[in-house]
Write a protein that holds these residues in place. Sequence first.
Motif, PDB file in Angstrom:
ATOM      1  N   GLN A  18       0.833  -1.240   0.076  1.00  0.00           N
ATOM      2  CA  GLN A  18       0.075   0.033  -0.028  1.00  0.00           C
ATOM      3  C   GLN A  18       0.978   1.093  -0.034  1.00  0.00           C
ATOM      4  OE1 GLN A  18      -3.287   0.401  -0.289  1.00  0.00           O
ATOM      5  NE2 GLN A  18      -3.248   2.459  -0.094  1.00  0.00           N
ATOM      6  N   GLN A  19       1.907   1.208   0.798  1.00  0.00           N
ATOM      7  CA  GLN A  19       2.846   2.449   0.720  1.00  0.00           C
ATOM      8  C   GLN A  19       3.437   2.584  -0.575  1.00  0.00           C
ATOM      9  OE1 GLN A  19       5.600   2.542   4.219  1.00  0.00           O
ATOM     10  NE2 GLN A  19       4.192   1.088   5.228  1.00  0.00           N
ATOM     11  N   TYR A  21       2.107   1.539  -3.308  1.00  0.00           N
ATOM     12  CA  TYR A  21       1.247   2.138  -4.390  1.00  0.00           C
ATOM     13  C   TYR A  21       1.058   3.562  -4.210  1.00  0.00           C
ATOM     14  CZ  TYR A  21      -3.618   2.970  -5.727  1.00  0.00           C
ATOM     15  OH  TYR A  21      -4.743   3.433  -6.192  1.00  0.00           O
ATOM     16  N   GLU A  22       0.819   4.028  -2.824  1.00  0.00           N
ATOM     17  CA  GLU A  22       0.457   5.331  -2.939  1.00  0.00           C
ATOM     18  C   GLU A  22       1.593   6.376  -3.205  1.00  0.00           C
ATOM     19  OE1 GLU A  22      -0.267   5.738   1.316  1.00  0.00           O
ATOM     20  OE2 GLU A  22      -2.288   4.806   1.109  1.00  0.00           O
ATOM     21  N   ALA A  23       3.027   5.856  -2.948  1.00  0.00           N
ATOM     22  CA  ALA A  23       4.334   6.726  -3.294  1.00  0.00           C
ATOM     23  C   ALA A  23       4.492   6.923  -4.885  1.00  0.00           C
ATOM     24  CB  ALA A  23       5.388   5.892  -2.660  1.00  0.00           C
ATOM     25  N   LYS A  25       1.789   6.295  -7.136  1.00  0.00           N
ATOM     26  CA  LYS A  25       0.949   6.996  -7.681  1.00  0.00           C
ATOM     27  C   LYS A  25       1.162   8.491  -7.285  1.00  0.00           C
ATOM     28  CE  LYS A  25      -4.109   7.279  -7.973  1.00  0.00           C
ATOM     29  NZ  LYS A  25      -5.431   6.317  -7.434  1.00  0.00           N
ATOM     30  N   ALA A  26       1.340   8.902  -6.272  1.00  0.00           N
ATOM     31  CA  ALA A  26       1.759  10.223  -6.211  1.00  0.00           C
ATOM     32  C   ALA A  26       2.761  10.770  -7.205  1.00  0.00           C
ATOM     33  CB  ALA A  26       2.275  10.410  -4.599  1.00  0.00           C
ATOM     34  N   ALA A  58       2.266  -3.109  -6.163  1.00  0.00           N
ATOM     35  CA  ALA A  58       1.994  -1.710  -6.347  1.00  0.00           C
ATOM     36  C   ALA A  58       1.554  -1.378  -7.918  1.00  0.00           C
ATOM     37  CB  ALA A  58       2.884  -0.885  -5.526  1.00  0.00           C
ATOM     38  N   GLN A 137      -5.324  18.651  -7.238  1.00  0.00           N
ATOM     39  CA  GLN A 137      -5.645  17.965  -5.808  1.00  0.00           C
ATOM     40  C   GLN A 137      -6.827  18.381  -4.922  1.00  0.00           C
ATOM     41  OE1 GLN A 137      -4.309  14.930  -4.735  1.00  0.00           O
ATOM     42  NE2 GLN A 137      -5.896  15.266  -3.599  1.00  0.00           N
ATOM     43  N   ASN A 164      -9.563   7.816 -11.339  1.00  0.00           N
ATOM     44  CA  ASN A 164      -8.196   6.997 -11.670  1.00  0.00           C
ATOM     45  C   ASN A 164      -7.721   7.111 -13.012  1.00  0.00           C
ATOM     46  OD1 ASN A 164      -7.958   6.329  -8.817  1.00  0.00           O
ATOM     47  ND2 ASN A 164      -9.437   4.377  -9.137  1.00  0.00           N
TER      48      ASN A 164
END
Length: 226
Positions: A18-19, A21-23, A25-26, A58, A137, A164
Amino acid sequence: MTETAVTETTAATGSKSQQAYEAVKARIVGGTYTPGYRLVLGSIAKDLGFSVVPVREAIRRLEAEGLVKFERNVGATVAGIDPTEYLYTMQTLSIVEGAATALSAPLIGEADLVRARAVNEEMRACLEHFDPVRFTQLNQDFHSVLFEHCPNPHILDLVHRGWNRLASLRSSTFRFVPGRAHDSVDEHEALLQLIESGAAAETIEKAARLHRSATLDAYLSQAKSI
């Protein structure tokens, strides 16, 4: 390995996945990883301090969302959205987000309206020294307040899918048509006033749909002039 150990390992991997994925994606949404950028799993894993496994998971999630694609002999790269895909996605999103906003409207409380207005004021302040990434954002934050109470989970899922799909170019949309940002803020306030006054569902849906399609029209008009 005991069952407890397996569970703990899975949980830890899921957390790191998850971390990661978020990193990643950001970085895609923020423009650090631009369309066509090659996503080298080993390099990303080293940068994040993870093993390759959660990074691979991710990347697969991002591929499912349309933000990443796999090319033969190249590997994972950041996907772009061609004008036709952008057109179809925005047309679809205008319909489903309009419906979600209309269904959500009766469930939007005073606290939600205050929160939405606060975000819109941040967007207005952002116009003076325009930051398209920050503005984008905030724009998502604003609309999330309006559609997040939608009681129909299927419509809500379609809205999230639409956002998305746009994620990889949202940061460049307002950069491409910065003049649209000013109108967008004003239209946000008009939407809030409709919801606040208890306007009919079809009126709110139409306003939300036209708000979305106006951004598409501005983008296509600018694209034709280039």
